[in-house]
Scaffold this motif. Structure first.
Motif, mmCIF file in Angstrom:
data_model
loop_
_atom_site.group_PDB
_atom_site.id
_atom_site.type_symbol
_atom_site.label_atom_id
_atom_site.label_comp_id
_atom_site.label_asym_id
_atom_site.label_seq_id
_atom_site.Cartn_x
_atom_site.Cartn_y
_atom_site.Cartn_z
ATOM 1 N N ASN A 1 109.823 85.579 -6.198
ATOM 2 C CA ASN A 1 109.721 84.598 -7.274
ATOM 3 C C ASN A 1 108.368 84.780 -7.965
ATOM 4 O OD1 ASN A 1 109.542 82.357 -8.938
ATOM 5 N ND2 ASN A 1 110.404 80.948 -7.432
ATOM 6 N N MET A 2 108.326 85.740 -8.884
ATOM 7 C CA MET A 2 107.062 86.059 -9.539
ATOM 8 C C MET A 2 106.535 84.893 -10.358
ATOM 9 S SD MET A 2 104.691 88.260 -9.668
ATOM 10 C CE MET A 2 105.470 89.676 -8.910
ATOM 11 N N GLN A 3 107.425 84.073 -10.896
ATOM 12 C CA GLN A 3 106.976 82.893 -11.637
ATOM 13 C C GLN A 3 106.149 81.976 -10.732
ATOM 14 O OE1 GLN A 3 110.117 80.286 -12.939
ATOM 15 N NE2 GLN A 3 108.835 79.253 -14.441
ATOM 16 N N ASP A 4 106.648 81.764 -9.521
ATOM 17 C CA ASP A 4 105.930 80.921 -8.569
ATOM 18 C C ASP A 4 104.621 81.573 -8.149
ATOM 19 O OD1 ASP A 4 105.769 78.564 -7.041
ATOM 20 O OD2 ASP A 4 106.524 79.595 -5.254
ATOM 21 N N TRP A 5 104.662 82.877 -7.896
ATOM 22 C CA TRP A 5 103.431 83.584 -7.524
ATOM 23 C C TRP A 5 102.394 83.482 -8.643
ATOM 24 C CZ3 TRP A 5 104.518 88.957 -4.842
ATOM 25 C CH2 TRP A 5 105.214 88.741 -3.642
ATOM 26 N N ASN A 6 102.828 83.693 -9.887
ATOM 27 C CA ASN A 6 101.906 83.587 -11.028
ATOM 28 C C ASN A 6 101.321 82.189 -11.132
ATOM 29 O OD1 ASN A 6 103.679 85.798 -13.363
ATOM 30 N ND2 ASN A 6 102.256 86.281 -11.720
ATOM 31 N N TRP A 7 102.204 81.184 -11.049
ATOM 32 C CA TRP A 7 101.767 79.803 -11.256
ATOM 33 C C TRP A 7 100.751 79.379 -10.200
ATOM 34 C CZ3 TRP A 7 101.023 76.228 -14.539
ATOM 35 C CH2 TRP A 7 100.885 74.882 -14.152
ATOM 36 N N LYS A 8 100.988 79.801 -8.967
ATOM 37 C CA LYS A 8 100.083 79.401 -7.890
ATOM 38 C C LYS A 8 98.806 80.246 -7.826
ATOM 39 C CE LYS A 8 103.605 77.626 -4.688
ATOM 40 N NZ LYS A 8 104.275 77.876 -3.390
ATOM 41 N N GLY A 9 98.815 81.393 -8.472
ATOM 42 C CA GLY A 9 97.624 82.252 -8.452
ATOM 43 C C GLY A 9 97.291 82.767 -7.065
ATOM 44 N N ILE A 10 98.317 83.173 -6.324
ATOM 45 C CA ILE A 10 98.093 83.569 -4.939
ATOM 46 C C ILE A 10 97.720 85.041 -4.820
ATOM 47 C CG2 ILE A 10 99.696 81.804 -4.113
ATOM 48 C CD1 ILE A 10 101.730 84.070 -3.600
ATOM 49 N N ASP A 11 97.135 85.387 -3.688
ATOM 50 C CA ASP A 11 96.926 86.778 -3.296
ATOM 51 C C ASP A 11 98.065 87.174 -2.365
ATOM 52 O OD1 ASP A 11 94.497 86.960 -4.651
ATOM 53 O OD2 ASP A 11 93.373 86.238 -2.920
ATOM 54 N N VAL A 12 98.559 88.384 -2.525
ATOM 55 C CA VAL A 12 99.633 88.884 -1.670
ATOM 56 C C VAL A 12 99.127 90.143 -0.967
ATOM 57 C CG1 VAL A 12 102.007 89.710 -1.557
ATOM 58 C CG2 VAL A 12 101.379 87.938 -3.219
ATOM 59 N N ILE A 13 99.191 90.118 0.358
ATOM 60 C CA ILE A 13 98.663 91.212 1.165
ATOM 61 C C ILE A 13 99.791 91.873 1.946
ATOM 62 C CG2 ILE A 13 97.107 91.828 3.057
ATOM 63 C CD1 ILE A 13 95.645 90.951 0.548
ATOM 64 N N ASN A 14 99.971 93.171 1.750
ATOM 65 C CA ASN A 14 100.838 93.962 2.623
ATOM 66 C C ASN A 14 99.975 94.402 3.794
ATOM 67 O OD1 ASN A 14 102.612 95.727 3.842
ATOM 68 N ND2 ASN A 14 102.158 97.393 2.424
ATOM 69 N N ALA A 15 100.224 93.826 4.965
ATOM 70 C CA ALA A 15 99.312 94.019 6.091
ATOM 71 C C ALA A 15 99.652 95.220 6.964
ATOM 72 C CB ALA A 15 99.268 92.751 6.938
ATOM 73 N N HIS A 16 100.504 96.126 6.486
ATOM 74 C CA HIS A 16 100.818 97.326 7.256
ATOM 75 C C HIS A 16 99.785 98.405 6.955
ATOM 76 C CE1 HIS A 16 104.677 95.955 8.844
ATOM 77 N NE2 HIS A 16 104.743 95.263 7.719
ATOM 78 N N GLU A 17 99.070 98.800 7.986
ATOM 79 C CA GLU A 17 97.989 99.776 7.841
ATOM 80 C C GLU A 17 98.495 101.189 8.086
ATOM 81 O OE1 GLU A 17 95.116 99.176 6.762
ATOM 82 O OE2 GLU A 17 94.700 97.043 7.095
ATOM 83 N N ARG A 18 97.971 102.130 7.344
ATOM 84 C CA ARG A 18 98.310 103.532 7.548
ATOM 85 C C ARG A 18 97.073 104.410 7.754
ATOM 86 N NH1 ARG A 18 102.099 101.445 8.862
ATOM 87 N NH2 ARG A 18 104.182 101.387 7.907
#
Length: 319
Positions: free
Chosen positions: A244-261
């Motif tokens: 839900n990109m609208q919700d992500w945009n509105w909330k101004g959140i950071d999104v972290i993919n925590a899988h390390e390589r």
């Protein structure tokens, strides 16, 4: 030669004779004592459109530990007979090899104790990427092995942890590992309302999604607060996801993919995991619940999928 597990068809492993692996330059061979079964094993075991058979001997096993029994050229800082945990990829077998930089010695405090290091290293790396601060409200969506360890790490860091999971026994496990609140993962909108009640409508500063499916990801997105951080710890390998990109945009959140390589980051997580368990900060005993011989690998992966009563993690005993 050795007898290693080979995936020969969907949902069917066989023990087949395979050459004993030989360590190359900078590698060691480990006589394995055991290997954990990862939830990421389930989908390849069931079969995917791109799957081919047979698999490599020992393939899919990546949570091994054991005793060093052969050294490759140029290895001088590891001794024969030392007990280690490692990051490798063919540990559903009696022997595997690993780069010397990808193994960590197990101290005397862990003698005769099972130690699937790779998932613990993942938990340490996810926790570091989560940037959890004292006083924050942290929701963890999905309480299995990984979610339970993250609950312990987050609560020890001074966070108020809300654990969300399907099974009552998983929620009880989360409480044991420090969760302040638990919510049954059954009704999407009821969960959101409960989180609002617990946070005074503010929702959560951090949400860790530890399932790897669409709905838990949607739920995690819904309960993150303004300016919060959503950490994707679940392994999403069964197809594309929608957000839900609208919700992500509105909330101004950071999104972290925590899988390390990065191998150096993964080694750091492994070192931190060994220290945490050896010091008693993390108790592995309640998490390693089901043990199987290598010949019952199909049953171990099926249990990882189906989660019978009391199940947290399966271990293949090899030593």
């Amino acid at each position: 030669m050795m007898h290693a597990a080979v995936l020969v068809a969907p949902r069917r492993f066989e023990l087949r004779e395979a050459p004993l692996p030989q360590p190359g330059a900078g590698e060691v061979r480990v006589r394995l004592e055991g290997c954990g079964v990862c939830a990421s094993n389930v989908e390849p075991w069931e079969g995917q459109p791109w799957s081919t058979y047979p698999s490599e001997p020992g393939g899919m096993g990546h949570e091994g530990w054991g005793v060093v029994d052969a050294l490759g050229e140029g290895v001088g800082d590891v001794a024969l007979g030392e007990r280690v945990t490692m990051l490798s990829g063919h540990s559903f077998a009696p022997y595997d090899v690993a780069a010397v930089e990808q193994l960590v010695r197990l101290p005397a405090a862990l003698d005769r104790r099972a130690f699937p290091g790779e998932p613990l290293a993942c938990a340490m790396n996810i926790f570091r990427r989560s940037a959890i601060e004292p006083g924050q409200t942290v929701a963890i969506v999905g309480i299995g092995f990984l979610g339970a360890v993250l609950t312990k790490l987050a609560s020890d860091a001074g966070a108020r942890v809300i654990a969300i999971s399907r099974r009552p026994e998983s929620l009880a496990l989360a409480t044991r590992y420090g969760a302040a609140e638990t919510i049954a993962m059954d009704d999407h909108w009821a969960i959101i309302e409960r989180v609002k009640q617990l946070t005074g409508e503010a929702l959560c500063a951090r949400v860790i999604e530890a399932v790897g499916k669409q709905w838990p990801l949607d739920l995690a997105s819904a309960i993150i607060g303004f300016g919060g951080r959503l950490i994707v710890a679940g392994y999403h390998q069964d197809g594309p996801r929608q957000v839900n990109m609208q919700d992500w945009n509105w909330k101004g959140i950071d999104v972290i993919n925590a899988h390390e390589r990065d191998p150096r980051v993964n080694r750091r997580g492994l070192e931190e995991a060994v220290e945490a368990v050896a010091s008693g900060r993390i108790d592995l005993a309640p998490l390693l619940t089901h043990h199987y011989p290598l010949g019952d690998l199909d049953a171990a992966i099926a249990a990882t999928r189906d989660k019978p009563h009391g199940f947290v993690k399966a271990v293949i005993d090899l030593g």
